[in-house]
Write a protein that holds these residues in place. Sequence first.
Motif, short mmCIF file in Angstrom:
data_model
loop_
_atom_site.label_atom_id
_atom_site.label_comp_id
_atom_site.label_asym_id
_atom_site.label_seq_id
_atom_site.Cartn_x
_atom_site.Cartn_y
_atom_site.Cartn_z
N ARG A 1 3.30 9.82 9.79
CA ARG A 1 1.87 9.52 9.84
C ARG A 1 1.07 10.54 9.04
NH1 ARG A 1 -0.84 6.27 13.12
NH2 ARG A 1 0.76 6.17 14.74
N HIS B 1 1.25 -2.98 14.75
CA HIS B 1 -0.11 -2.96 15.26
C HIS B 1 -0.13 -2.66 16.75
CE1 HIS B 1 -1.20 -5.42 11.57
NE2 HIS B 1 -2.02 -4.38 11.53
N THR C 1 0.83 -1.21 0.00
CA THR C 1 0.00 0.00 0.00
C THR C 1 0.86 1.25 0.00
OG1 THR C 1 -1.78 -1.14 1.16
CG2 THR C 1 -1.78 1.26 1.26
N ASN D 1 -0.46 9.27 5.60
CA ASN D 1 -1.76 8.77 6.08
C ASN D 1 -1.65 7.36 6.67
OD1 ASN D 1 -3.31 11.07 5.28
ND2 ASN D 1 -3.13 10.36 3.15
N PRO E 1 -2.30 4.50 9.16
CA PRO E 1 -3.53 4.27 9.95
C PRO E 1 -3.30 4.42 11.45
CG PRO E 1 -3.24 2.54 8.31
CD PRO E 1 -1.99 3.35 8.29
N GLY E 2 -4.36 4.78 12.14
CA GLY E 2 -4.29 5.00 13.58
C GLY E 2 -4.06 3.75 14.39
N ASN E 3 -4.27 2.55 13.78
CA ASN E 3 -4.01 1.32 14.53
C ASN E 3 -2.55 0.91 14.48
OD1 ASN E 3 -3.79 0.46 11.88
ND2 ASN E 3 -5.14 -1.32 12.11
N GLN E 4 -1.71 1.76 13.88
CA GLN E 4 -0.27 1.52 13.83
C GLN E 4 0.42 2.46 14.82
OE1 GLN E 4 1.70 -0.52 11.43
NE2 GLN E 4 -0.26 -1.55 11.23
#
Length: 398
Positions: free
Chosen positions: A131, A397, A8, A135, A137-140
């Motif tokens: 971040r 994660h 990604t 972009n 993700p907030g779960n990282q």
Amino acid sequence: MNPSARKTFNQNFTEEKYADFLVDLNTGLKKPIEFRIAETPVFLTDDFRDKLLQAGEEIIAAILKPDFKEISERAIPDKWRVANENDHAHFIALDFGVCKDDAGNPVPKLIEMQGFPSLYGFQAHLAENYRHAYNIPGNQTIFFNGLSKSGYLDLLRKTIIGPYQPDEVVLMDVDAPNQKTAVDFYITEGYIGTPVVSLADLIQEGDQLFYKTAVGEKKRIRRIYNRLIFDEIDNDPEIFNKVADIRKPLDVEWIAHPNWFYRISKFTMPFLQGDYIPKTQFLHEVKNIPEDLQNYVLKPLFSFAGQGVIIDIMDGDIEQIQDPENWILQEKVTYQPVLESPDGGVKIEIRLLYLWPDGDAGPTLAVNLARLSRGKMIGVRYNKDFDWVGGTVAFMHK
């Protein structure tokens, strides 16, 4: 490494995004970043993260053994031994190369370790900018043990400042404003309020130390957040005739005490065992020189930044070493190019960063640092003229 996150990221990467990221990263800083920042962060799988955690726990267990100070006493050079050593290191950094096991799975292998601070302030700043720019993700997260950024900074503050006021604790290096890592010094000052001073700024009166504030007030120093490595002043034998002799018994606390730089170092590695530890021996204790010397490296104990390391051992190299008790023979760690860039694989080194405030039973794994390389070694001088190399951070994660 996490293949879906990597795919990604690479699909969405552009040189324009990277250029904007670098601009944002430097915006508002008192000192610009003087080392290369990589185009990408690292994305860890849960499995590899867990292997790192296991490796770190095994090494920390060895450091926590009751006889650790006794066995590491020889690590401290007499001329750099500093008075008033405390009971533990406040900072521990463990460097792992990303390798592969016999089945082809990525595994960490310990490269080096140090009882000394690293870029604790800068890494939080760097991750925020990665971040935002890409972009992520907030779960990282880059933090361990359930820490958020605010929780991490609280732990950093507790470790460095402790019971004092921020202006009673100074971040000190030999020539702080002109160090390549000065960006970290000033970001740390912004986060927790510790002023940045140089060795020559220390004013000694009796056994007390002071510094001048920005408005010229003389302020008592209760703690020194030490970023000075004695190797950097080793070429000036008269240094302590010109500045305060910080080796003497002064009425000041050290965070971390300079002796821990030597205790937790390459010197510690022969005492470690485990799946993630390369076989390491003090050279003077090697009874039979291995026939496959191409699979080993020679490292001097008392050097830093990779200086003096003999990567490719030639006939006669070992015999020419005059002080074998100050060298280690270490099984060679073969980094694997497991990070996919747009034009080939890149090697990774990951540093686990621990914080150990006074009053805690042991260190807390808090954050990480990563470096990318295409050269023979990880350092800057081995990676000139390459892209997708340099300083970065690993996300995983939550």
